[in-house]
Design an enzyme around this catalytic site. Structure first.
Site, mmCIF file in Angstrom:
data_model
loop_
_atom_site.group_PDB
_atom_site.id
_atom_site.type_symbol
_atom_site.label_atom_id
_atom_site.label_comp_id
_atom_site.label_asym_id
_atom_site.label_seq_id
_atom_site.Cartn_x
_atom_site.Cartn_y
_atom_site.Cartn_z
ATOM 1 N N SER A 8 1.003 -1.226 -0.103
ATOM 2 C CA SER A 8 -0.082 0.037 0.156
ATOM 3 C C SER A 8 0.869 1.139 0.020
ATOM 4 C CB SER A 8 -1.038 0.014 1.220
ATOM 5 O OG SER A 8 -1.656 1.150 0.959
ATOM 6 N N ASP A 49 -4.478 4.225 -1.961
ATOM 7 C CA ASP A 49 -5.504 4.711 -0.862
ATOM 8 C C ASP A 49 -6.073 6.108 -1.519
ATOM 9 O OD1 ASP A 49 -5.878 2.546 0.674
ATOM 10 O OD2 ASP A 49 -4.074 2.758 1.471
ATOM 11 N N ASP A 88 -7.340 -5.767 4.197
ATOM 12 C CA ASP A 88 -6.681 -4.350 4.179
ATOM 13 C C ASP A 88 -6.411 -3.772 5.842
ATOM 14 O OD1 ASP A 88 -5.351 -1.963 3.460
ATOM 15 O OD2 ASP A 88 -7.021 -1.217 2.531
ATOM 16 N N MET A 127 -8.147 9.261 -0.472
ATOM 17 C CA MET A 127 -9.307 9.656 0.686
ATOM 18 C C MET A 127 -9.508 11.082 0.469
ATOM 19 S SD MET A 127 -6.893 8.072 3.795
ATOM 20 C CE MET A 127 -6.155 6.452 3.742
ATOM 21 N N MET A 184 -12.000 -4.906 5.275
ATOM 22 C CA MET A 184 -11.025 -3.609 6.142
ATOM 23 C C MET A 184 -10.859 -4.766 7.477
ATOM 24 S SD MET A 184 -10.537 -1.357 4.096
ATOM 25 C CE MET A 184 -9.471 -0.481 5.255
ATOM 26 N N HIS A 236 -1.307 -1.259 -4.189
ATOM 27 C CA HIS A 236 -2.575 -0.512 -3.641
ATOM 28 C C HIS A 236 -2.564 1.043 -3.399
ATOM 29 C CE1 HIS A 236 -6.210 -1.035 -1.137
ATOM 30 N NE2 HIS A 236 -5.721 -0.301 -0.402
ATOM 31 N N MET A 288 -11.670 5.937 -0.804
ATOM 32 C CA MET A 288 -12.429 6.232 0.288
ATOM 33 C C MET A 288 -12.846 7.661 0.280
ATOM 34 S SD MET A 288 -9.509 4.544 2.796
ATOM 35 C CE MET A 288 -8.345 4.213 1.389
ATOM 36 N N HIS A 338 -8.105 2.137 -4.266
ATOM 37 C CA HIS A 338 -9.171 1.965 -3.070
ATOM 38 C C HIS A 338 -9.808 3.373 -2.857
ATOM 39 C CE1 HIS A 338 -9.489 0.954 1.572
ATOM 40 N NE2 HIS A 338 -10.849 1.025 1.111
#
Ligand code: DX5
Ligand code: ZN
Length: 220
Positions: A8, A35, A175, A37, A137, A33, A68, A66
């Site tokens: 990640s 993330d 994750d 956000m 998660m 990966h 979010m 991913h």
């Protein structure tokens, strides 16, 4: 399914991103990966499509995004055109998740969904015709470096048996808080994509760490 290690990037050192990514690749990383956000769906802000495009210039490995964020549909096209293989929004947010996964697939990427620790596993079932990955998660999303919540293991088992019945090829990724100490058990519970941020990048030797983590999940 063959286990895959997916570092990640959130925990990478952005001042030497290329070096970190190349070292993870040398150690045998299978995919990366990313993330995303927005400071709204989760309390933290990370990065957007620009980093996906940058990653594309560094590596040929698949990139999983991913999401979010509260309004994924608005940004999905940009992440697909930036080169994401998988785009993975959260199942919980206040929008029509079916519509989001449909949009991802229509744009030519693969779709997944991510589930927070308190979300019932059965909510995945109506989406199975469109998705090829589920992220369980094992922490509340928003930050790297949190402690693994062991209930995730049972949730992975429940999901694996649902998928074995309905669509066995769907990947299960775990994750949050994946470390040397628990990675083998997480894989044994039925997850084939092992995501690890701080365990990979907050070490002196990224290449060696990735190699060791992979070794822990690969059968002799
Ligand atoms: C958390 C993110 C994770 C995070 C994992 O919200 O979704 O991908 O980077 O970091 P570690 O492995 O440090 O828990
Ligand atoms: Zn993540």
């Amino acid at each position: 399914m063959k286990p895959q290690l997916s570092p990640s990037v959130l925990s990478a050192n952005f001042a030497r991103l290329q070096e970190d990514i190349k070292n993870a690749e040398k150690g045998g990383a299978d995919r990366f990966h990313l993330d995303v956000m927005d400071g709204h769906f989760v309390p933290n802000i990370s990065f957007g499509p620009m980093i996906v495009r940058t990653m594309k210039t560094i590596t040929r490995l698949p990139l999983d995004v991913h999401l979010m964020i509260s309004d994924p549909d608005k940004y999905i096209p940009e992440f697909v055109s930036a080169g994401a293989e998988f785009v993975i929004p959260h199942i919980e947010a206040p929008y029509d998740i079916y519509r989001s996964v449909q949009l991802i697939v229509e744009l030519g990427a693969k779709a997944g969904v991510a589930l927070n620790p308190g979300t019932p596993i059965e909510r995945v079932e109506p989406l199975l015709d469109k998705i090829d990955m589920v992220i369980i998660m094992s922490v509340c999303p928003g930050f790297g470096g949190q402690k693994f919540q062991p209930q995730a293991l049972k949730r992975v088992k429940v999901l694996r048996s649902m998928l074995d019945r309905l669509k066995p090829a769907v990947h299960i990724a775990v994750d949050g808080g994946v470390k040397r100490e628990n990675i083998a058990e997480i894989h044994a519970s039925g997850a084939d994509i092992l995501l690890a941020g701080s365990a990979v990048f907050e070490t002196q030797d990224v290449e060696k760490t990735v190699r060791e983590l992979k070794h822990l999940v690969e059968k002799p």
